[in-house]
Design a protein around this motif. Sequence first.
Motif, PDB file in Angstrom:
ATOM      1  N   GLU A 133     -22.902   1.573  -0.653  1.00 35.87           N
ATOM      2  CA  GLU A 133     -24.316   1.328  -0.389  1.00 35.87           C
ATOM      3  C   GLU A 133     -24.612  -0.177  -0.357  1.00 35.87           C
ATOM      4  O   GLU A 133     -25.352  -0.662   0.511  1.00 35.87           O
ATOM      5  N   TYR A 134     -24.042  -0.901  -1.271  1.00 37.38           N
ATOM      6  CA  TYR A 134     -24.247  -2.348  -1.331  1.00 37.38           C
ATOM      7  C   TYR A 134     -23.688  -3.028  -0.086  1.00 37.38           C
ATOM      8  O   TYR A 134     -24.333  -3.877   0.538  1.00 37.38           O
ATOM      9  N   ALA A 135     -22.446  -2.663   0.300  1.00 35.69           N
ATOM     10  CA  ALA A 135     -21.817  -3.276   1.472  1.00 35.69           C
ATOM     11  C   ALA A 135     -22.578  -2.931   2.747  1.00 35.69           C
ATOM     12  O   ALA A 135     -22.679  -3.756   3.667  1.00 35.69           O
ATOM     13  N   THR A 136     -23.124  -1.728   2.818  1.00 40.28           N
ATOM     14  CA  THR A 136     -23.885  -1.325   4.001  1.00 40.28           C
ATOM     15  C   THR A 136     -25.162  -2.144   4.142  1.00 40.28           C
ATOM     16  O   THR A 136     -25.482  -2.656   5.229  1.00 40.28           O
ATOM     17  N   ALA A 137     -25.923  -2.285   3.058  1.00 42.16           N
ATOM     18  CA  ALA A 137     -27.166  -3.053   3.100  1.00 42.16           C
ATOM     19  C   ALA A 137     -26.892  -4.513   3.425  1.00 42.16           C
ATOM     20  O   ALA A 137     -27.599  -5.132   4.234  1.00 42.16           O
ATOM     21  N   PHE A 138     -25.860  -5.085   2.803  1.00 37.66           N
ATOM     22  CA  PHE A 138     -25.545  -6.494   3.068  1.00 37.66           C
ATOM     23  C   PHE A 138     -25.102  -6.685   4.521  1.00 37.66           C
ATOM     24  O   PHE A 138     -25.549  -7.620   5.198  1.00 37.66           O
ATOM     25  N   SER A 139     -24.209  -5.830   5.018  1.00 39.15           N
ATOM     26  CA  SER A 139     -23.689  -5.990   6.377  1.00 39.15           C
ATOM     27  C   SER A 139     -24.790  -5.804   7.417  1.00 39.15           C
ATOM     28  O   SER A 139     -24.838  -6.534   8.419  1.00 39.15           O
ATOM     29  N   THR A 140     -25.677  -4.831   7.189  1.00 34.95           N
ATOM     30  CA  THR A 140     -26.769  -4.615   8.129  1.00 34.95           C
ATOM     31  C   THR A 140     -27.683  -5.830   8.196  1.00 34.95           C
ATOM     32  O   THR A 140     -28.111  -6.258   9.283  1.00 34.95           O
ATOM     33  N   ALA A 141     -27.976  -6.428   7.029  1.00 35.01           N
ATOM     34  CA  ALA A 141     -28.839  -7.611   7.004  1.00 35.01           C
ATOM     35  C   ALA A 141     -28.121  -8.839   7.542  1.00 35.01           C
ATOM     36  O   ALA A 141     -28.733  -9.679   8.214  1.00 35.01           O
ATOM     37  N   TYR A 142     -26.838  -8.970   7.283  1.00 33.66           N
ATOM     38  CA  TYR A 142     -26.091 -10.164   7.687  1.00 33.66           C
ATOM     39  C   TYR A 142     -25.806 -10.164   9.190  1.00 33.66           C
ATOM     40  O   TYR A 142     -25.997 -11.187   9.871  1.00 33.66           O
ATOM     41  N   PRO A 166     -36.517  -0.074   4.699  1.00 33.82           N
ATOM     42  CA  PRO A 166     -36.871  -1.380   5.291  1.00 33.82           C
ATOM     43  C   PRO A 166     -37.171  -2.458   4.255  1.00 33.82           C
ATOM     44  O   PRO A 166     -36.830  -3.637   4.460  1.00 33.82           O
ATOM     45  N   GLU A 167     -37.810  -2.099   3.155  1.00 35.44           N
ATOM     46  CA  GLU A 167     -38.113  -3.097   2.122  1.00 35.44           C
ATOM     47  C   GLU A 167     -36.822  -3.618   1.484  1.00 35.44           C
ATOM     48  O   GLU A 167     -36.699  -4.820   1.210  1.00 35.44           O
ATOM     49  N   THR A 168     -35.887  -2.726   1.236  1.00 34.25           N
ATOM     50  CA  THR A 168     -34.592  -3.156   0.688  1.00 34.25           C
ATOM     51  C   THR A 168     -33.876  -4.076   1.658  1.00 34.25           C
ATOM     52  O   THR A 168     -33.303  -5.104   1.266  1.00 34.25           O
ATOM     53  N   LEU A 169     -33.904  -3.735   2.938  1.00 35.43           N
ATOM     54  CA  LEU A 169     -33.262  -4.572   3.944  1.00 35.43           C
ATOM     55  C   LEU A 169     -33.918  -5.950   4.029  1.00 35.43           C
ATOM     56  O   LEU A 169     -33.229  -6.965   4.203  1.00 35.43           O
ATOM     57  N   ALA A 170     -35.237  -6.008   3.859  1.00 39.46           N
ATOM     58  CA  ALA A 170     -35.943  -7.294   3.886  1.00 39.46           C
ATOM     59  C   ALA A 170     -35.523  -8.175   2.714  1.00 39.46           C
ATOM     60  O   ALA A 170     -35.402  -9.400   2.857  1.00 39.46           O
ATOM     61  N   VAL A 171     -35.307  -7.567   1.554  1.00 40.81           N
ATOM     62  CA  VAL A 171     -34.860  -8.332   0.389  1.00 40.81           C
ATOM     63  C   VAL A 171     -33.480  -8.934   0.640  1.00 40.81           C
ATOM     64  O   VAL A 171     -33.225 -10.105   0.338  1.00 40.81           O
ATOM     65  N   TYR A 172     -32.563  -8.155   1.195  1.00 42.73           N
ATOM     66  CA  TYR A 172     -31.226  -8.665   1.487  1.00 42.73           C
ATOM     67  C   TYR A 172     -31.276  -9.794   2.504  1.00 42.73           C
ATOM     68  O   TYR A 172     -30.560 -10.802   2.375  1.00 42.73           O
TER      69      TYR A 172
END
Length: 328
Positions: free
Chosen positions: A254-263, A311-317
Amino acid sequence: MTPITRTPVGSRPDTLRQAQGPDGAEGPDGAEGPDGAEGPDGAERPDGAEVPDGDQAPAAARQIRGAGSPRDGAASPKRAARIAAAVSIALVGVYVAGTLVIVSPTTPVRGAVVAAAGPYFTQKWNVFAPSIMKTNITFSVQAQWRDADGTLVKSDWVNVTKLEQQAVPGHPEPSRIQKSSWNAMLAYNTRYLALDAQQREIVRDTFIQRADGGGYRAQSAESLIADLDAVSKTPGSGQGDIVRFLRYDYMLKEYATAFSTAYFDQDVERVRWRIDRTRPNDFENRFSEEQQFDDTAVTFGWRHVDDVIDPETLAVYRDVITRYGGAR
């Protein structure tokens, strides 16, 4: 002028003859002084105290000083001071001599002194950091997504820990979020090492399987537990370690997915990660240009992304990546 008539002493009044004159006046032995005090032999002092005669003066002085004079008790404190000084000098001498032996080249005497003094004077780094680490661990991620033609695109490796640590230098109290990947690696690696050798080989593989009707999906937790338990040396008894690892593996996915999507700003389909270890030279070889230990890397297989990121989590990343200087 009236002539001065001298009256003979003998014809003077008796009272005057007694008060003055060499023959009638009282001498120093019996005369009263100006204050009415008696003379030296039996006279009172001006304040009324009697002056002692003869041997009475030394006796009175001894009574004023007290029964024990300074000379009587002077020897005891001086002797105690000498003993204390001698003991102190001896202790300092033993300490200095022991220190010189400890820092001297290796000899049988030095070994004996170090063994005796070690429990009391030896200082190690674990005095300040009881669980000091000798290896630097970093967490890197890689992602895959589909382009406009449906072709699977693979990204480069991104060192998440290095990105987080860019905000740490110069900061006296860095936030815990600035080393979240480092903390995650410590916990994940601990659970990974708790598995058997064959179990570690399985978890380094890909957790993806084909879905019914085409496509791919994540391997179920039940099948993973069964596969890992089947190769265990003690089937059934080691499921606790397996479950603890798989829970953290899912969290890391989950962490790697959120980071990679934002990066990468892409709809990520798969992610995987790598644990890199680097160990600096020992203290004795700190000035050597040759690297004493080889770098190691453990790469884990692909994990399928099957969730929707808030979306809010993605904005934080995205905000964290921008602030850490990792925006692409």
